[in-house]
Design an enzyme around this catalytic site. Structure first.
Site, PDB file in Angstrom:
ATOM      1  N   CYS A   1      32.385  -6.921 -32.139  1.00  0.00           N
ATOM      2  CA  CYS A   1      32.936  -5.767 -32.871  1.00  0.00           C
ATOM      3  C   CYS A   1      32.818  -6.004 -34.780  1.00  0.00           C
ATOM      4  O   CYS A   1      32.941  -4.698 -34.996  1.00  0.00           O
ATOM      5  CB  CYS A   1      34.926  -5.586 -32.889  1.00  0.00           C
ATOM      6  SG  CYS A   1      34.556  -4.951 -31.544  1.00  0.00           S
TER       7      CYS A   1
ATOM      8  N   MET B   1      44.107  10.245 -36.860  1.00  0.00           N
ATOM      9  CA  MET B   1      44.443   8.976 -38.098  1.00  0.00           C
ATOM     10  C   MET B   1      44.282   8.100 -36.629  1.00  0.00           C
ATOM     11  O   MET B   1      44.531   6.896 -36.552  1.00  0.00           O
ATOM     12  CB  MET B   1      45.954   9.082 -37.504  1.00  0.00           C
ATOM     13  CG  MET B   1      47.159  10.331 -37.666  1.00  0.00           C
ATOM     14  SD  MET B   1      47.399  10.431 -39.613  1.00  0.00           S
ATOM     15  CE  MET B   1      47.864   8.752 -39.877  1.00  0.00           C
TER      16      MET B   1
ATOM     17  N   ASP C   1      43.222   4.897 -31.268  1.00  0.00           N
ATOM     18  CA  ASP C   1      42.054   3.813 -29.622  1.00  0.00           C
ATOM     19  C   ASP C   1      41.102   5.552 -28.965  1.00  0.00           C
ATOM     20  O   ASP C   1      40.230   5.235 -29.371  1.00  0.00           O
ATOM     21  CB  ASP C   1      43.006   3.222 -29.325  1.00  0.00           C
ATOM     22  CG  ASP C   1      43.124   2.374 -30.237  1.00  0.00           C
ATOM     23  OD1 ASP C   1      42.997   1.502 -31.293  1.00  0.00           O
ATOM     24  OD2 ASP C   1      44.925   1.842 -29.695  1.00  0.00           O
TER      25      ASP C   1
ATOM     26  N   ASP D   1      32.751   2.655 -26.489  1.00  0.00           N
ATOM     27  CA  ASP D   1      32.436   1.785 -27.549  1.00  0.00           C
ATOM     28  C   ASP D   1      31.367   0.673 -27.491  1.00  0.00           C
ATOM     29  O   ASP D   1      31.153   0.221 -25.627  1.00  0.00           O
ATOM     30  CB  ASP D   1      34.111   0.940 -26.671  1.00  0.00           C
ATOM     31  CG  ASP D   1      34.141  -0.022 -28.509  1.00  0.00           C
ATOM     32  OD1 ASP D   1      33.014  -0.111 -29.365  1.00  0.00           O
ATOM     33  OD2 ASP D   1      35.255  -0.277 -29.105  1.00  0.00           O
TER      34      ASP D   1
ATOM     35  N   GLY E   1      25.542   6.644 -16.472  1.00  0.00           N
ATOM     36  CA  GLY E   1      25.363   6.020 -17.668  1.00  0.00           C
ATOM     37  C   GLY E   1      24.037   6.394 -18.449  1.00  0.00           C
ATOM     38  O   GLY E   1      23.224   7.151 -17.950  1.00  0.00           O
ATOM     39  N   HIS E   2      23.742   5.860 -19.871  1.00  0.00           N
ATOM     40  CA  HIS E   2      22.449   6.237 -20.133  1.00  0.00           C
ATOM     41  C   HIS E   2      21.597   4.329 -20.871  1.00  0.00           C
ATOM     42  O   HIS E   2      22.267   4.269 -20.802  1.00  0.00           O
ATOM     43  CB  HIS E   2      22.741   7.242 -21.047  1.00  0.00           C
ATOM     44  CG  HIS E   2      21.356   7.912 -21.655  1.00  0.00           C
ATOM     45  ND1 HIS E   2      20.496   8.463 -21.001  1.00  0.00           N
ATOM     46  CD2 HIS E   2      20.835   7.422 -22.706  1.00  0.00           C
ATOM     47  CE1 HIS E   2      19.462   8.847 -21.766  1.00  0.00           C
ATOM     48  NE2 HIS E   2      19.942   8.477 -22.740  1.00  0.00           N
ATOM     49  N   SER E   3      20.413   4.956 -20.571  1.00  0.00           N
ATOM     50  CA  SER E   3      19.990   3.963 -20.898  1.00  0.00           C
ATOM     51  C   SER E   3      18.490   4.383 -22.301  1.00  0.00           C
ATOM     52  O   SER E   3      18.067   5.256 -21.583  1.00  0.00           O
ATOM     53  CB  SER E   3      18.655   2.307 -20.231  1.00  0.00           C
ATOM     54  OG  SER E   3      18.439   3.550 -19.692  1.00  0.00           O
TER      55      SER E   3
END
Length: 349
Positions: free
Chosen positions: A17, A48, A51, A68, A139-141
């Site tokens: 992070c 605001m 998350d 993320d 997913g994706h790559s």
């Protein structure tokens, strides 16, 4: 293909992070963007710095959506995958939800990394999803210059259990569920200066799912929750203060730190993200006059897969700490209070 097998952290200019854009940069980028359209079902958007986004389906169900991803902070590909997955899923727990499904996000320099290493990253992420009881449903790559991995995660909860970073009330106590110092440890890793025992401590913390957030959100005396990640405890605490329109007072002596964090900070293992964080929000923080630079940087230290910061009614705080510790968060501690006053943070010794 060149199979010289570089360290994962050598392929990335930042890690974990700590890769996040500095708060000031992010605010500037988002300032010119149109606000989310006023849909009645959109309970939580980007107003605001919450998350995750929350969309209400009906009287009993909300969908929580988040994503993320980041570059490696460790060299072991399996550990990198586990950390990134734990961190991504955390946003659902921080909103009070239960994850139900994940999609993988993968960008890899395929001419520099063996397929076996990339597979281990995916295996690490899948192992954490299995621990959370959810599938990696797709997913994706892409082929990228630096290694990137993370998840998009979908969760659900009852509308009454949605917890935002705002909503804290004057008189609340603040609880933190994990120790601070992940960024410091990451910096030491890059310089081969982190002892094995400290590395194991870091992995144990960063791969510990924040499942307790779902349980805490069922308690109406828990008023606000956020997870502490790239902006440090001061940055995410400030988001809570601003969203609640109140002052947060943190007690430095009560904040839990990883075993070697203070020692390594004094030795200079400070991340660039700590410096950028402080430059972005330091004017809203009141510190003791004699606080040394290393200590200030530690409070701005970027956490990867950090703990939850929870605002709870004062008379329930001790019981909540016991509940969190019993659930497997041994460092859960009361670290401060919420007070009337301008949105900001005051740090006491």
């Amino acid at each position: 293909m060149d199979m010289s097998s570089p360290r994962l952290t050598e392929l990335a200019h930042g890690g974990g992070c700590g890769c996040k854009l500095a708060p000031a940069v992010l605010q500037k980028l988002l300032a010119g963007q149109p606000a989310a359209q006023p849909f009645a079902q959109l309970l939580v958007g980007n107003e605001m710095s919450d998350d995750a986004a929350v969309w209400q389906i009906d009287d009993n169900t909300c969908v929580i959506a988040t994503t993320d991803f980041f570059m490696p902070m460790v060299d072991d590909p399996y550990d990198f995958g586990r950390i990134a997955a734990t961190n991504a899923i955390s946003d659902v727990y921080a909103m009070g939800g239960k994850p139900i499904m994940a999609l993988a996000i993968l960008g890899m320099p395929i001419n520099k990394l063996e397929p076996e290493k990339i597979s281990r990253i995916l295996e690490g992420g899948a192992s954490i999803c299995a621990e959370a009881g959810i599938p990696v449903a797709g997913g994706h790559s892409i082929d990228s210059v630096e290694p990137i991995y993370g998840l998009a995660v979908i969760g659900i909860c009852h509308p009454s259990q949605v917890r935002r970073n705002g909503g804290a009330k004057a008189g609340d106590k603040l609880i933190l569920t994990k120790g601070i110092g992940i960024g410091i440890y990451s910096s030491a890793i890059k310089k081969n200066a982190l002892p094995k025992k400290a590395y194991d401590e870091m992995i144990a913390s960063t791969t510990l799912l924040n499942k307790v957030g779902t349980t805490l959100a069922a308690d109406p005396d828990v008023h606000a929750i956020t997870d502490v990640t790239g902006f440090g405890i001061l940055g995410h605490g400030l988001e809570m203060a601003r969203a609640s329109g109140l002052t947060l007072r943190l007690n430095l002596a009560d904040i839990p730190f990883l075993t070697k964090a203070e020692e390594l900070a004094q030795q200079g293992f400070i991340t660039g993200a700590s410096v950028r964080n402080w430059a972005s929000y330091g004017d809203a923080i009141t510190l003791p006059e004699d606080m040394p630079e290393w200590q200030r940087m530690l409070l701005a230290d970027p956490q990867t897969s950090g703990g939850l910061l929870v605002a709870v009614a004062a008379d329930k705080a001790d019981a909540l700490v016991d509940q969190a510790r019993d659930a497997g968060y041994p460092l859960a501690t009361i670290v401060g209070t919420v007070e009337d006053g301008a949105a900001g943070i005051i740090v006491n010794r």
